[in-house]
Structure formats: C-alpha cells, structure tokens
Design an enzyme around this catalytic site. Structure first.
Site, PDB file in Angstrom:
ATOM      1  N   MET A  16       0.885  -1.120   0.014  1.00 38.28           N
ATOM      2  CA  MET A  16      -0.168  -0.078   0.155  1.00 38.28           C
ATOM      3  C   MET A  16       0.930   1.237   0.076  1.00 38.28           C
ATOM      4  O   MET A  16       0.511   2.101  -0.781  1.00 38.28           O
ATOM      5  CB  MET A  16      -1.068  -0.017   1.258  1.00 38.28           C
ATOM      6  CG  MET A  16      -2.018  -0.994   0.990  1.00 38.28           C
ATOM      7  SD  MET A  16      -3.290  -0.368  -0.185  1.00 38.28           S
ATOM      8  CE  MET A  16      -4.020   1.003   0.922  1.00 38.28           C
ATOM      9  N   SER A 132      -9.368   4.263   1.055  1.00 39.67           N
ATOM     10  CA  SER A 132      -9.937   2.684   0.561  1.00 39.67           C
ATOM     11  C   SER A 132      -9.729   2.764  -0.985  1.00 39.67           C
ATOM     12  O   SER A 132      -9.630   3.534  -1.831  1.00 39.67           O
ATOM     13  CB  SER A 132     -11.236   3.062   0.770  1.00 39.67           C
ATOM     14  OG  SER A 132     -12.388   1.791   0.248  1.00 39.67           O
ATOM     15  N   GLY A 133      -9.685   1.502  -1.301  1.00 38.63           N
ATOM     16  CA  GLY A 133      -9.535   1.196  -2.875  1.00 38.63           C
ATOM     17  C   GLY A 133      -8.415  -0.094  -2.832  1.00 38.63           C
ATOM     18  O   GLY A 133      -8.213  -0.537  -4.215  1.00 38.63           O
ATOM     19  N   LYS A 204     -14.667   5.914   7.592  1.00 35.27           N
ATOM     20  CA  LYS A 204     -13.723   4.683   6.717  1.00 35.27           C
ATOM     21  C   LYS A 204     -14.250   3.491   7.333  1.00 35.27           C
ATOM     22  O   LYS A 204     -14.586   2.305   6.713  1.00 35.27           O
ATOM     23  CB  LYS A 204     -12.129   4.851   6.838  1.00 35.27           C
ATOM     24  CG  LYS A 204     -11.465   3.619   6.280  1.00 35.27           C
ATOM     25  CD  LYS A 204     -11.891   3.288   4.969  1.00 35.27           C
ATOM     26  CE  LYS A 204     -10.783   2.609   4.204  1.00 35.27           C
ATOM     27  NZ  LYS A 204     -10.571   1.070   4.885  1.00 35.27           N
ATOM     28  N   HIS A 207     -17.749   2.790   6.247  1.00 32.48           N
ATOM     29  CA  HIS A 207     -17.460   2.264   4.666  1.00 32.48           C
ATOM     30  C   HIS A 207     -17.200   0.826   4.893  1.00 32.48           C
ATOM     31  O   HIS A 207     -17.452  -0.278   4.123  1.00 32.48           O
ATOM     32  CB  HIS A 207     -16.393   2.851   4.266  1.00 32.48           C
ATOM     33  CG  HIS A 207     -15.871   2.362   2.989  1.00 32.48           C
ATOM     34  ND1 HIS A 207     -15.081   1.304   2.793  1.00 32.48           N
ATOM     35  CD2 HIS A 207     -15.906   2.715   1.716  1.00 32.48           C
ATOM     36  CE1 HIS A 207     -14.737   0.907   1.733  1.00 32.48           C
ATOM     37  NE2 HIS A 207     -15.293   1.710   1.004  1.00 32.48           N
ATOM     38  N   ASN A 208     -16.166   0.265   5.668  1.00 31.81           N
ATOM     39  CA  ASN A 208     -15.653  -1.221   5.762  1.00 31.81           C
ATOM     40  C   ASN A 208     -16.851  -2.040   6.197  1.00 31.81           C
ATOM     41  O   ASN A 208     -16.863  -3.347   5.840  1.00 31.81           O
ATOM     42  CB  ASN A 208     -14.619  -1.398   6.586  1.00 31.81           C
ATOM     43  CG  ASN A 208     -13.195  -0.916   5.800  1.00 31.81           C
ATOM     44  OD1 ASN A 208     -13.526  -0.067   4.782  1.00 31.81           O
ATOM     45  ND2 ASN A 208     -12.180  -1.471   6.211  1.00 31.81           N
ATOM     46  N   GLU A 211     -19.136  -2.278   3.528  1.00 30.54           N
ATOM     47  CA  GLU A 211     -18.514  -3.299   2.651  1.00 30.54           C
ATOM     48  C   GLU A 211     -18.733  -4.838   2.891  1.00 30.54           C
ATOM     49  O   GLU A 211     -19.150  -5.628   2.128  1.00 30.54           O
ATOM     50  CB  GLU A 211     -16.871  -2.993   2.636  1.00 30.54           C
ATOM     51  CG  GLU A 211     -16.164  -4.007   1.628  1.00 30.54           C
ATOM     52  CD  GLU A 211     -14.728  -3.701   1.642  1.00 30.54           C
ATOM     53  OE1 GLU A 211     -13.768  -4.701   2.129  1.00 30.54           O
ATOM     54  OE2 GLU A 211     -14.251  -2.608   1.795  1.00 30.54           O
TER      55      GLU A 211
END
Length: 500
Positions: A16, A132-133, A204, A207-208, A211
C-alpha cells in the site's frame, strides 16, 4: 547543488505504501520515502527512477525529516496500533511546530482522537485519513476520507485531491484508464474534509462495515441461485454481469461476475468451486458492529455479515454438524427467470437497508463526538476508488440533497418507492430461504429491520413489563408523557387480573 526539498514524505513501504508513493509521484509531487528496512527503501527507489515528481529514499528517520519542505507533511502507512504509535514517537522529537502527520492506515477512530489531542498539545497537527480502494486504488486513485485539523488539511488538499479517484462531473461514474506515469486528469476528486479528530477514520470504518454487508449479500444471492436453481458458476457470472448494467452497477457486482466466470488453472474446474469456504477479516467490520451496539443503533445487517464470516471460520465443526443436523430436502419447482429477478430485487432492497443502517450509525456518531458530517458528500466521495463504489451512491447523494436532515434513507422518496415496488419479491426470497434451508442472514435481517422500522408499535412493551417484573427497572405508559417512569410491585396476588 543542494537537492530541492520533497513536497511530502511517506513512512512504510509495504505494498500500500509503495503504491500510494508512486501515485503521488505520478502527479508531479516529489516524495521522500523511508522504511525501517533500508534495503527495501533502496530497492523501491531504484526500481522507479523516472516518476514525474521523483522519489527520494532516506536511510535514517532524521535524514528523511530533513528532506521535507516546511511545514512537513508525513504520511504513515504501517500496521495500526502500537506500530503507528512507535513511528509517531520517533518522529515527534525531529519535527517543528505546525508540521503535519497523516495516518493513512485502518486506525481505530478512538486512537485517532487520542493521537490528535496529544500531538496538538505538542504544537503538531494530525490528520487521520481513511484510504479505500486496496492496492489498485492506492496506485491509481483511492477514495480518501481525511479528518483532523481542518487548516492542516487545506495544506494537504492539493495532493489529496490530485491522487484521489475521479468521477465524471455529470454522471458520477468513475473515470478509468490511469497508467503508471499517466494519471487521470479532470473529473471530481473522491476526497473531502470529513470532520474533526477521528471523523475520517470513523467514516472509513463504517465504509468497511457496509462493505462487509455488500459482500455477504452478494454471496447470499449466489448461494440462493445455486441452491434453489442448481445454476453453474458461469451462468451465475453472466447473471451478475447483467445485473451490473442496472441499479446494482457496482465494483463488487462487477468483480463477482468476473470471478464466477473464471476457470481454475490447476483443476480446470470453476475457480469459485475450488476456493475453501472460510472467510477472513481484519476487524473493521467488527468495530462497526461494536460501535453500533455501544451507541444503541440498530445495524443488524452489518452485524450479521460479520457473524457470517465468524460462522464460516468453524469449517471443521460445520462439516461434522452437516452429518448430524438435517434440514429440508425438497427441490424448488418454480420458474427460473422469475426467481432470478426476485433475488435481484431482494439484493437491492437489502442493500438499501444496510446503507440506511450505516448512515444512521454515522449520524449518531456525529452527536456522540460533536462532529458535523456531510452525508451527501460522504456518499459522493465513495462513488469512485473505494471498494463499495457503485451507481447506487449517487442516489444517496441526491437523497441528502433533497433533505439534509433526512432521518433514515428508507424515508427518502426514491428508496421508499423502490422498496414498495420490490418488497413482494424480497419477502418471497426470504421465505424461500427459510423453507428450503438456505441461510440468508443479511437478506433476512434487512427485511426484519425494515419491518421493525416501519412498525408504529413493537412488542417492546411486553419486554419492558418483563424487566419491571424481575428487576424493578420501571416502565413508561402510553397514557402519560415520555420520560415519566412507573413501577408495579410484582407479584401482587391482590392486583386485578384480566377477565377471561
């Protein structure tokens, strides 16, 4: 001639970190990089000599800090927790007042709140930014969710906006085609200032959690088509590819279609059929569920997606149980096309409920931590770069544009009408999953959430009576103002009973 100082620095050259550094350099920013293992730093810089902005490797932390322009901007991309604290502790004595530290890892938001407070007391500025990504996003355009010192973000913003994923200004669809040294130009960047201290990392995390829900719902749709209709992987891949052309258009549906149509190179079987059915997790989904529980927010669909991974992990127990515990053996005899369409509707309705839960959780968190979150904007920056990127997110942005104080996504006219039109199919699918013994925990919990949220009266009245009976916890009455509590001395043989 002395070297020009770098615009920004990055510590931590795992995959990353390397990809984010190259993304920054591709956009013309000079970046200094440092890794605890010097050989990794040297190899990375040597392998990438011609980036537009340039990479500069440093053998010592002191040399790394000296290579940066003032105020220094330093990204940390190491393991969350103690490793991040250790890097910060090593940096602090080397920094000057108003220098900026950016934590780009998956940090627990409470750690970010603590770090921001501690560093502010030392005259340093701190940003906790969700990234994220995955590896691909870091390299060519992630969704970035920065929180912390607002003035510090203004100095970081030119870099963050340059390296973020871009979406089309009119359609909101992700712009694609970036290559090494040739980044995407134009479009709307998928980043914005989220809020103070831990807000970026909290968003975030949610978001996860969302997901996790998206992935489990897709898996349930796959399992229902396989279990009820006996479809092969390739045929299901074609169905998902078709779904991806409509309102389910998303990165996760797209890759699902691709996965299901892949052949395993070793066995020549469908690739998905040779993958062991045990799912890993890194903890952010569990954090989301824990946060919902601690703040008293109903997020059952997100929680069920975490529990589903936990259940998948006990593979040996499940294999043993399958030989003892029996379920229905009947075969589905209904129409194929109609059931596929119903599963699609169930997937979309469940998705709406899962996102409604995530956004309600963020709404409560802003009250808890005194943040001011822009929910329409959050949905906007999730449209590209991140794992949950989807056409669906544009509908959420539009919902909050219609009503900034929207209590729940289910109350928005678009989402309300969508569920009204599709709920018969959704209910049919959930009923079939129970009738035929195919687990569909997120589909089922999403429907229960919808029915619970729309209920003017729930059976919690009986629950409150039970609590008063065994624990004298008191109760409220329907014929008295809210906030006024009563208690009955249980059991009382003289208390009047209802007549038969």
């Amino acid at each position: 001639m002395p070297k020009a100082p770098s615009d920004i620095g990055l510590i931590g050259l795992a995959v990353m970190g390397q990809n984010l550094a190259l993304n920054i350099a591709d956009h013309g920013f000079k970046i200094s990089v440092y890794n605890r293992t010097t050989a990794k730093t040297d190899a990375f810089v040597a392998a990438n000599p011609d980036t537009p902005g340039g990479l500069e490797g440093s053998k010592t932390l002191k040399g790394f800090v000296k290579s940066l322009s003032s105020p220094r901007k330093i990204i940390i991309l190491v393991q969350a927790g103690r490793a991040t604290d250790a890097v910060i502790d090593g940096l602090v004595p080397l920094l000057d007042k108003n220098d900026i530290i950016i934590d780009g890892g998956n940090a627990l938001w409470t750690d970010t709140i603590r770090r921001e407070k501690e560093l502010r007391a030392k005259g340093l500025r701190f940003i906790g930014s969700g990234v994220s990504g995955g590896e691909e996003g870091a390299r060519f355009g992630p969704s970035l969710m920065p929180g912390g010192d607002k003035e510090a973000f203004k100095e970081l913003a030119p870099i963050w906006k340059a390296i973020a994923a871009k979406v089309d200004r009119k359609t909101g669809k992700p712009l694609e085609g970036a290559e090494p040294g040739k980044p995407i130009k134009g479009g709307v960047p998928c980043t914005a200032y989220i809020g103070e201290n831990g807000a970026g990392h909290y968003v975030k995390m949610v978001h996860n959690g969302i997901e996790y829900g998206d992935m489990q719902m897709i898996c349930e749709a796959y399992d229902l088509m396989k279990g009820l209709l006996g479809l092969k992987a390739r045929e299901m891949g074609e169905i998902f590819a078709e779904w991806n052309k409509g309102n389910l258009d998303s990165f996760l549906v797209e890759i699902t279609a691709d996965i299901l149509q892949q052949k395993d190179p070793a066995s020549r079987k469908a690739f998905v059929d040779v993958v062991l059915d045990t799912a890993g997790q890194k903890g952010t989904g569990k954090w989301t569920a824990n946060s919902a529980l601690s703040m008293g927010i109903a997020a059952p669909t997100i929680a069920e997606s975490v529990f589903s991974r936990c259940l998948s992990a006990v593979k040996e127990e499940r294999v043993a149980a399958s030989k003892i515990l029996k379920g229905p053996k009947k075969k589905f005899k209904g129409g194929k096309a109609a059931l596929i369409a119903a599963i699609r509707d169930a997937l979309y309705c469940s998705k709406i409920c899962s996102y409604a839960q995530g956004f309600q959780l963020m709404r409560e968190a802003q009250n808890e931590y005194d943040w001011k979150l822009n929910f329409g904007q959050i949905a906007q920056i999730w449209r590209g770069g991140c794992i949950i990127r989807a056409a669906f997110l544009q509908k959420i942005t539009e919902a909050y544009q219609r009503d900034k104080k929207l209590a729940n996504l289910l109350l928005d006219p678009y989402f309300n009408k969508t569920i009204q039109d599709a709920q018969d199919s959704w209910r049919k699918v959930v009923a079939l999953s129970a009738e035929y013994g195919i687990p569909a925990p997120t589909f089922s919990s999403a429907l229960a959430y919808y029915d619970g949220y729309r209920a003017a009266r729930l059976p919690a009245n009986l629950l409150q009576a039970q609590r008063d009976y065994f624990g004298a916890h008191t109760y409220e009455r329907v014929d008295q103002p809210r906030g006024k509590f009563f208690h009955v001395d249980w059991p009382d043989p003289k208390r009047p009973q209802l007549e038969a």
